[in-house]
Design an enzyme around this catalytic site. Structure first.
Site, PDB file in Angstrom:
ATOM      1  N   CYS A   2       0.818  -1.211   0.000  1.00 18.33           N
ATOM      2  CA  CYS A   2       0.000   0.000   0.000  1.00 18.33           C
ATOM      3  C   CYS A   2       0.851   1.260   0.000  1.00 18.33           C
ATOM      4  CB  CYS A   2      -0.873   0.043   1.244  1.00 18.33           C
ATOM      5  SG  CYS A   2      -1.931  -1.385   1.412  1.00 18.33           S
ATOM      6  N   ARG A  27       5.144   0.044  -5.901  1.00 11.85           N
ATOM      7  CA  ARG A  27       5.127  -0.732  -4.664  1.00 11.85           C
ATOM      8  C   ARG A  27       4.223  -1.953  -4.780  1.00 11.85           C
ATOM      9  NH1 ARG A  27       6.906   2.505  -0.245  1.00 11.85           N
ATOM     10  NH2 ARG A  27       5.579   1.419   1.246  1.00 11.85           N
ATOM     11  N   TRP A  71      -2.913  -2.803  -1.613  1.00 17.32           N
ATOM     12  CA  TRP A  71      -2.489  -4.160  -1.930  1.00 17.32           C
ATOM     13  C   TRP A  71      -3.236  -5.042  -0.930  1.00 17.32           C
ATOM     14  CZ3 TRP A  71       0.241  -8.294   0.269  1.00 17.32           C
ATOM     15  CH2 TRP A  71       0.789  -9.217  -0.641  1.00 17.32           C
ATOM     16  N   ASN A  95      -1.648   1.888   5.640  1.00 18.79           N
ATOM     17  CA  ASN A  95      -0.714   0.876   5.138  1.00 18.79           C
ATOM     18  C   ASN A  95      -0.299   0.049   6.349  1.00 18.79           C
ATOM     19  OD1 ASN A  95       1.445  -0.575   4.124  1.00 18.79           O
ATOM     20  ND2 ASN A  95       2.808   1.193   3.953  1.00 18.79           N
ATOM     21  N   GLY A  96      -0.431  -1.277   6.270  1.00 18.35           N
ATOM     22  CA  GLY A  96      -0.052  -2.123   7.403  1.00 18.35           C
ATOM     23  C   GLY A  96      -1.159  -3.116   7.723  1.00 18.35           C
ATOM     24  N   GLU A 481      18.258 -17.285  -7.971  1.00 22.41           N
ATOM     25  CA  GLU A 481      17.826 -15.933  -8.336  1.00 22.41           C
ATOM     26  C   GLU A 481      17.267 -15.915  -9.770  1.00 22.41           C
ATOM     27  OE1 GLU A 481      17.087 -13.389  -6.849  1.00 22.41           O
ATOM     28  OE2 GLU A 481      17.191 -11.771  -8.293  1.00 22.41           O
ATOM     29  N   LYS A 485      13.494 -14.750 -10.691  1.00 20.56           N
ATOM     30  CA  LYS A 485      13.198 -13.696 -11.676  1.00 20.56           C
ATOM     31  C   LYS A 485      12.170 -14.201 -12.686  1.00 20.56           C
ATOM     32  CE  LYS A 485      14.301 -10.769 -10.216  1.00 20.56           C
ATOM     33  NZ  LYS A 485      14.892 -10.787  -8.949  1.00 20.56           N
ATOM     34  N   GLU A 488       8.700 -14.656 -11.106  1.00 23.70           N
ATOM     35  CA  GLU A 488       8.085 -13.380 -10.710  1.00 23.70           C
ATOM     36  C   GLU A 488       7.425 -12.667 -11.879  1.00 23.70           C
ATOM     37  OE1 GLU A 488      10.475 -11.154  -7.140  1.00 23.70           O
ATOM     38  OE2 GLU A 488      11.612 -11.483  -8.974  1.00 23.70           O
ATOM     39  N   HIS A 504      18.947 -36.349  -7.515  1.00 23.13           N
ATOM     40  CA  HIS A 504      18.181 -36.653  -6.304  1.00 23.13           C
ATOM     41  C   HIS A 504      16.751 -36.140  -6.410  1.00 23.13           C
ATOM     42  CE1 HIS A 504      21.771 -38.133  -4.363  1.00 23.13           C
ATOM     43  NE2 HIS A 504      22.412 -37.045  -4.758  1.00 23.13           N
ATOM     44  N   LYS A 603       6.447  -4.472  -4.187  1.00 21.13           N
ATOM     45  CA  LYS A 603       7.864  -4.133  -4.139  1.00 21.13           C
ATOM     46  C   LYS A 603       8.370  -4.105  -2.697  1.00 21.13           C
ATOM     47  CE  LYS A 603      11.773  -2.724  -5.794  1.00 21.13           C
ATOM     48  NZ  LYS A 603      12.585  -3.799  -6.389  1.00 21.13           N
TER      49      LYS A 603
HETATM   50  C1  G6P Z   1       9.670  -8.298  -2.322  1.00 16.60           C
HETATM   51  C2  G6P Z   1      10.219  -7.793  -3.639  1.00 16.60           C
HETATM   52  C3  G6P Z   1      11.545  -8.496  -3.937  1.00 16.60           C
HETATM   53  C4  G6P Z   1      12.506  -8.294  -2.791  1.00 16.60           C
HETATM   54  C5  G6P Z   1      11.911  -8.737  -1.445  1.00 16.60           C
HETATM   55  C6  G6P Z   1      12.776  -8.296  -0.280  1.00 16.60           C
HETATM   56  O1  G6P Z   1       9.313  -9.629  -2.437  1.00 16.60           O
HETATM   57  O2  G6P Z   1       9.303  -8.042  -4.686  1.00 16.60           O
HETATM   58  O3  G6P Z   1      12.097  -7.953  -5.128  1.00 16.60           O
HETATM   59  O4  G6P Z   1      13.673  -9.031  -3.023  1.00 16.60           O
HETATM   60  O5  G6P Z   1      10.631  -8.122  -1.268  1.00 16.60           O
HETATM   61  O6  G6P Z   1      12.773  -6.890  -0.243  1.00 16.60           O
HETATM   62  P1  G6P Z   1      13.908  -6.009   0.381  1.00 16.60           P
HETATM   63  O7  G6P Z   1      13.441  -4.596   0.115  1.00 16.60           O
HETATM   64  O8  G6P Z   1      13.935  -6.317   1.840  1.00 16.60           O
HETATM   65  O9  G6P Z   1      15.169  -6.331  -0.296  1.00 16.60           O
END
Ligand code: G6P
Length: 608
Positions: A2, A27, A71, A95-96, A481, A485, A488, A504, A603
């Site tokens: 949010c 965000r 959100w 927000n929260g 990673e 990606k 996501e 395995h 985000k």
């Molecule tokens: C969310 C974002 C990711 C990020 C993660 C941790 O899931 O979409 O891209 O890696 O949060 O966020 P931070 O700001 O703590 O690195």
């Protein structure tokens, strides 16, 4: 997650609210809304993009208003659940998460309030309304009401016929913007990017602060209940940093910004001949001296950076390093070690689980804390004794890219610093690591030149349902990673595996429909990796190999190879993640997904 924007000014603040929401879109959100005073309340809400809300708000004029991108947590994304929530002429954005909302809701229903949404936020609106029965002052009513909330919140409150906006924060980010120039006014927002349009002078609110915004004045009362002065900072963010410029997507921009982001982050070592622990703060020489083990706490992509760091710290400094997902660590009965260095890695500095995990470590007597973070003044930075600020600049795309590579640069510096402090770093090694770091931006730039070849590969992934990423050693976290990606932003199910673990389990999945992406740098594990690749090829799997210029692997039917221009030794993970970022970006483009705002993701995850 949010986002909040609030504004009170002599100018028409409706465009300011809309522009602020657009800047907070990154965000992650599913609906948006705003409330304006004229002097009665007008509320507009919409599901979907801010652009739809902007169309509704066309022609509106107001001097006081609050706005929100939501959100969903409590209740599905819908207009009735979108913020602001109102209670008889009073509007709230939040927000929260309010943990005791169910109990407060029962109490308020018994007091005669009717609820029109499924959110926890509506409880705040009615609670303030109820409190106003015994104290007509909005500021005091917000103070008394927030004292009853358990959980995390940043809120902004507005009521009819009142010329003030009251904001409060506890466990979720909120800052004030002090208007400048003729138009003046005062503002609040979840982050600075939303307010750069009107001001650069920002005040970061502290935990428990309640603030009142008037057109020409602000006042802040701290958690202790007395008036406080908070320092104003001049934001160094440039408006261009948060603009797309020549790019189509923020993710694309951020992938291509990596050379500059690394150069800016590594400016700290400048022309130095030696690495100094002072890079991590003035207390670092003392605090890092005698560190005998390291615990890294993080989430998402930042967690993967921590996994790479484990290889570096153990190899270079000979110190044991464990890496934990913050949301697990905060609730498990671990064995505290007060001498351990606890490293929190976070792009945003606001991730609720990472913040809570650091607080948990501290509560267990672990005071040697270091934040590796991209946002100065963020909650995680403020919580830690030491800090290293990466200089990636604002990262807007939900899928993290430049934050990751700059985190890796910072973590490599940490590993080398710890090695030096442990007496395990020969001077010639130190010189060669410094040289390798300085050359990193140029090396990454060369990798970016592989884009066209990667684009061609991406076409072949678009109809796939699953993909497997393999790596070994410090490239295993890069495989994780790469898989993250891809899932996501292209919604293709992907898993990262250490290649040695293939037989395995995951080998059972391999057939011609399962592309296998392998990271094959020219290192000591290459021969072992090649055996793993044979196992895939023998099962008809289609292999996509990211090798180094000099890796001895050959193209053959079913084995496609792209070569990175140079082998980069210990820092090779920084280079090898870049083609994986490009691959997922181009697969997402082919699939037509919303690259910068993938479905269901946020985000900054400011709630648990
Ligand atoms: C969310 C974002 C990711 C990020 C993660 C941790 O899931 O979409 O891209 O890696 O949060 O966020 P931070 O700001 O703590 O690195």
């Amino acid at each position: 997650m949010c986002g909040i924007v609030a504004a009170t000014a002599a100018r028409n603040i409706v465009p300011v609210l809309i522009e602020g929401l657009l800047k907070l879109e990154y965000r992650g959100y599913d609906s948006a809304g705003l409330a304006l005073l004229n002097p009665t309340l007008t509320r507009l809400r919409s599901v979907g993009r801010v652009a739809e809300l902007a169309a509704q708000a066309e022609g509106q004029v107001a001097h006081h208003g609050i706005a929100h991108t939501r959100w969903a947590t409590h209740g599905v994304p819908s207009e009735r659940n979108a913020h602001p929530h109102v209670s008889a002429g009073l509007a709230v954005v939040h927000n929260g998460i309010i943990e005791n909302y169910a109990e407060l809701k029962q109490e308020l229903i018994a007091a005669g309030y009717a609820f029109t949404s499924d959110t926890d936020t509506e409880v705040i609106a009615h609670l303030i309304q109820e409190t106003l029965k015994s104290s007509a002052d909005l500021f005091e009513a917000v103070q008394r009401s927030t004292a009853r909330l358990i959980g995390a919140y940043a809120i902004a409150v507005l009521r009819e016929w009142d010329e003030t906006i009251v904001v409060a924060r506890h466990g979720a980010p909120l800052l004030l913007g002090l208007g400048q120039g003729e138009d003046g006014g005062n503002y609040a927002a979840s982050d600075a990017s939303a307010l750069l349009q009107v001001t650069r002078r920002m005040i970061y609110l502290e935990e428990g602060d309640v603030a009142e915004l008037r057109r020409d004045a602000i006042r802040i009362v701290g958690a202790g209940g007395t008036a406080v002065e908070r320092p104003a900072h001049e934001s160094t963010l440039s408006a261009d940093d948060v603009e797309l410029g020549e790019y189509t997507h923020y993710m694309q921009k951020e992938i291509f910004e990596q050379p500059q982001a690394l150069a800016a982050t590594l400016e700290l070592i400048g022309g130095a001949q030696a690495i100094s622990p002072n890079l991590f703060g003035v207390a670092a020489p003392e605090m890092l001296g005698g560190v005998r083990s390291v615990l890294v706490l993080a989430c998402g992509t930042s967690f993967h950076a921590g996994l790479v760091a484990r290889y570096w710290i153990e190899q270079l400094a000979g110190i044991p390093c464990s890496v934990e997902i913050a949301s697990e660590y905060r609730y498990r009965a671990s064995v505290p070690n007060p001498e351990q260095l606890v490293v929190a890695i976070s792009q945003s500095g606001e991730t609720a689980d990472t913040l809570a995990s650091i607080k948990h470590a501290k509560a267990q007597g672990m005071g040697r804390t270091l934040a590796i973070c991209n946002v100065p003044e963020s909650a995680i930075v403020r919580e830690c004794a030491l800090r290293f600020l990466t200089r990636a600049g604002p990262e807007i795309g939900v899928a993290s890219t430049k934050a990751f590579t700059t985190q890796l640069a910072a973590l490599f510096l940490l590993a080398v610093t710890l090695a030096k402090q442990s007496g395990r770093l020969a001077p010639e090694q130190e010189t060669s690591y410094l040289a390798a770091l300085r050359h990193l931006p140029v090396a990454v730039q060369k990798v970016l030149a592989l884009e066209d070849a990667i684009k061609a590969w991406a076409e072949r992934f678009a109809d796939k349902q699953h993909a497997l990423f393999l790596g070994r050693g410090h490239h295993y976290p890069i495989a994780l990673e790469g898989a993250l990606k891809l899932k996501e932003i292209s919604y293709i199910h992907a898993e990262g595996y250490p290649a040695g673990e293939l037989k395995h389990g995951p080998l059972a999945l391999v057939d011609k429909n399962m592309p296998v992406i392998s990271i094959a740098p020219n290192d000591a594990l290459l021969e072992k990796l090649k055996s793993n690749l044979k196992e895939v090829a023998a099962r008809g799997g289609e292999l996509y190999v990211f090798a180094d210029a000099d890796s001895v692997v050959d193209e053959e039917p079913g084995v496609h190879i792209l070569r990175l221009p140079e082998h980069y030794g210990l820092l090779s993970p920084v280079l090898h993640v870049v083609p994986l970022q490009l691959l997922s970006y181009h697969v997402a483009l082919v699939k037509g997904t919303d690259v910068d705002k993938p479905r269901n993701l946020a985000k900054s995850v400011t709630v648990e």
